[in-house]
Design an enzyme around this catalytic site. Structure first.
Site, PDB file in Angstrom:
ATOM      1  N   ARG A 238       2.199  12.385  -4.987  1.00 20.48           N
ATOM      2  CA  ARG A 238       1.564  11.183  -5.712  1.00 20.48           C
ATOM      3  C   ARG A 238       0.936  11.725  -7.152  1.00 20.48           C
ATOM      4  O   ARG A 238       0.339  13.001  -7.118  1.00 20.48           O
ATOM      5  CB  ARG A 238       0.213  10.727  -4.772  1.00 20.48           C
ATOM      6  CG  ARG A 238       0.564   9.865  -3.561  1.00 20.48           C
ATOM      7  CD  ARG A 238       1.079   8.411  -4.340  1.00 20.48           C
ATOM      8  NE  ARG A 238       1.357   7.578  -3.361  1.00 20.48           N
ATOM      9  CZ  ARG A 238       2.605   7.189  -2.648  1.00 20.48           C
ATOM     10  NH1 ARG A 238       3.605   7.890  -3.182  1.00 20.48           N
ATOM     11  NH2 ARG A 238       2.665   6.405  -1.887  1.00 20.48           N
ATOM     12  N   GLU A 267       1.816   4.230 -12.870  1.00 19.52           N
ATOM     13  CA  GLU A 267       3.629   3.880 -13.066  1.00 19.52           C
ATOM     14  C   GLU A 267       3.633   2.530 -13.317  1.00 19.52           C
ATOM     15  O   GLU A 267       2.968   1.771 -12.846  1.00 19.52           O
ATOM     16  CB  GLU A 267       3.856   4.318 -11.760  1.00 19.52           C
ATOM     17  CG  GLU A 267       3.858   5.903 -11.462  1.00 19.52           C
ATOM     18  CD  GLU A 267       4.511   6.490 -10.149  1.00 19.52           C
ATOM     19  OE1 GLU A 267       4.596   7.638  -9.922  1.00 19.52           O
ATOM     20  OE2 GLU A 267       4.867   5.606  -9.395  1.00 19.52           O
ATOM     21  N   HIS A 286       9.799   8.581 -10.046  1.00 14.18           N
ATOM     22  CA  HIS A 286       9.346   8.306  -8.604  1.00 14.18           C
ATOM     23  C   HIS A 286      10.712   7.990  -7.676  1.00 14.18           C
ATOM     24  O   HIS A 286      10.662   6.920  -7.144  1.00 14.18           O
ATOM     25  CB  HIS A 286       8.516   7.060  -8.556  1.00 14.18           C
ATOM     26  CG  HIS A 286       7.468   7.423  -7.356  1.00 14.18           C
ATOM     27  ND1 HIS A 286       6.349   6.776  -7.410  1.00 14.18           N
ATOM     28  CD2 HIS A 286       7.915   7.451  -6.099  1.00 14.18           C
ATOM     29  CE1 HIS A 286       5.850   6.883  -6.150  1.00 14.18           C
ATOM     30  NE2 HIS A 286       6.762   7.552  -5.344  1.00 14.18           N
TER      31      HIS A 286
END
Length: 322
Positions: A238, A267, A286
């Site tokens: 994270r 994000e 990601h």
């Protein structure tokens, strides 16, 4: 026509045929809410009985838009983008998919980021394409013989990462994880240490912890300052675990050798994020969790949780139990 709606907050997946098949007997239609759509307005119009989500936030505003809502299912493990207290106060289930078998994908990506940074692969690729050759010692590469891996968070993915790094010749694995028992650590040949000790000793610091109030910026200016100048930071967990400005400053000043970053506090990543301009930093979007297999498992398990709730049962992975 189905009389109820399951909304999927995008960005999501290429198709939702899996969800539609699993929910085919539940009198629902599955409707994606595109990334360019305002979630609150779209949800107000759809009034879904279930919301399925990856990264987009589900806050009080979204809950207010869904008076018929029964369950929110997160495609993945972390639920820090969902207001759990708000959901609980309204009797809405929140479920996640804690085990979709991405241990291999995420640990493989952590290793790939490390190797790309360690061997300066993106820079060498760029230079060769520009006609440069024989960079050699102008861009140093530290030795990693008998190096130490430090894991911040040491669950299934952390342990899978440790196995892959050991295969490269890393001689010792340290872990900071308040939830890992000494017996389990010993059985995995992992040394439990405090965070400062890990940062001082580790040649690679790899993050594998959930994002909570206690873990936000767990890697900060203070413990980054303890790291060796040849150390590498890898984050596939994270973004909020890392103080991005502090890490970027250390990279620019040569106090850290490099970083492999798959996740960011905000994000999609902002163009002015300082890590984007940091030297010897490899960035991905990601995507550590991804493979075709992991997507299939996520979609199947997430739709199955919705089905359980719509048939009158609680979800199997109910995270906001009241």
């Amino acid at each position: 026509m189905p009389t109820r709606t399951v909304a999927v907050l995008e960005p999501g997946y290429a198709t939702y045929d899996t969800e539609r098949t699993i929910l085919s007997e539940q009198d629902v239609r599955v409707v994606p809410v595109g990334v360019g759509s305002d979630a609150v307005s779209a949800l107000r119009e759809l009034d879904p009985v279930a919301v399925m989500v990856r990264e987009r936030p589900v806050t009080a505003a979204e809950f207010d838009s869904c008076p018929s809502l029964k369950v929110v299912v997160r495609y993945g493990v972390g639920v820090d983008n969902i207001d759990l207290d708000c959901a609980s106060s309204r009797g809405i289930y929140v479920a996640n998919i804690p085990d979709y078998g991405a241990d291999n994908e995420v640990s493989e990506h952590a290793l790939a980021l490390y190797l790309s940074v360690q061997r300066r692969i993106p820079g060498r690729d760029r230079d060769v394409r520009l006609g440069k050759w024989g960079i050699g010692q102008r861009e140093t590469i530290p030795s990693r013989e008998n190096s130490i891996l430090g894991l911040i968070g040491c669950g299934r993915i952390g342990l899978a990462t440790a196995r892959k790094f050991r295969a490269l010749g890393f001689g010792r694995v340290l872990a900071f994880d308040p939830h890992l028992s000494s017996a389990h650590a010993a059985s995995a040949d992992v040394d439990l240490v405090d965070l400062d000790t890990l940062c001082r000793l580790a040649d690679v610091v790899s993050l594998h912890a959930p994002l909570t109030a206690d873990t936000r910026h767990i890697l900060n200016a203070g413990n980054i300052a303890l790291m060796k100048p040849q150390s590498v930071v890898v984050n596939v967990s994270r973004g909020g675990l890392v103080d991005e400005a502090a890490l970027a400053a250390a990279l620019h000043e040569g106090r850290v050798f490099g970083a492999g970053i798959d996740v960011f506090e905000s994000e999609p990543v902002s163009p002015d994020n300082p890590l984007l301009s940091a030297p010897n930093t490899v960035i991905t979007d990601h995507t550590a969790w991804y493979s075709e297999r992991s997507v299939a498992v996520l979609q199947t398990n997430a739709a199955s949780e919705v089905k359980r709730v719509l048939t009158g049962d609680p979800p199997m992975s109910w995270v906001n139990r009241w």
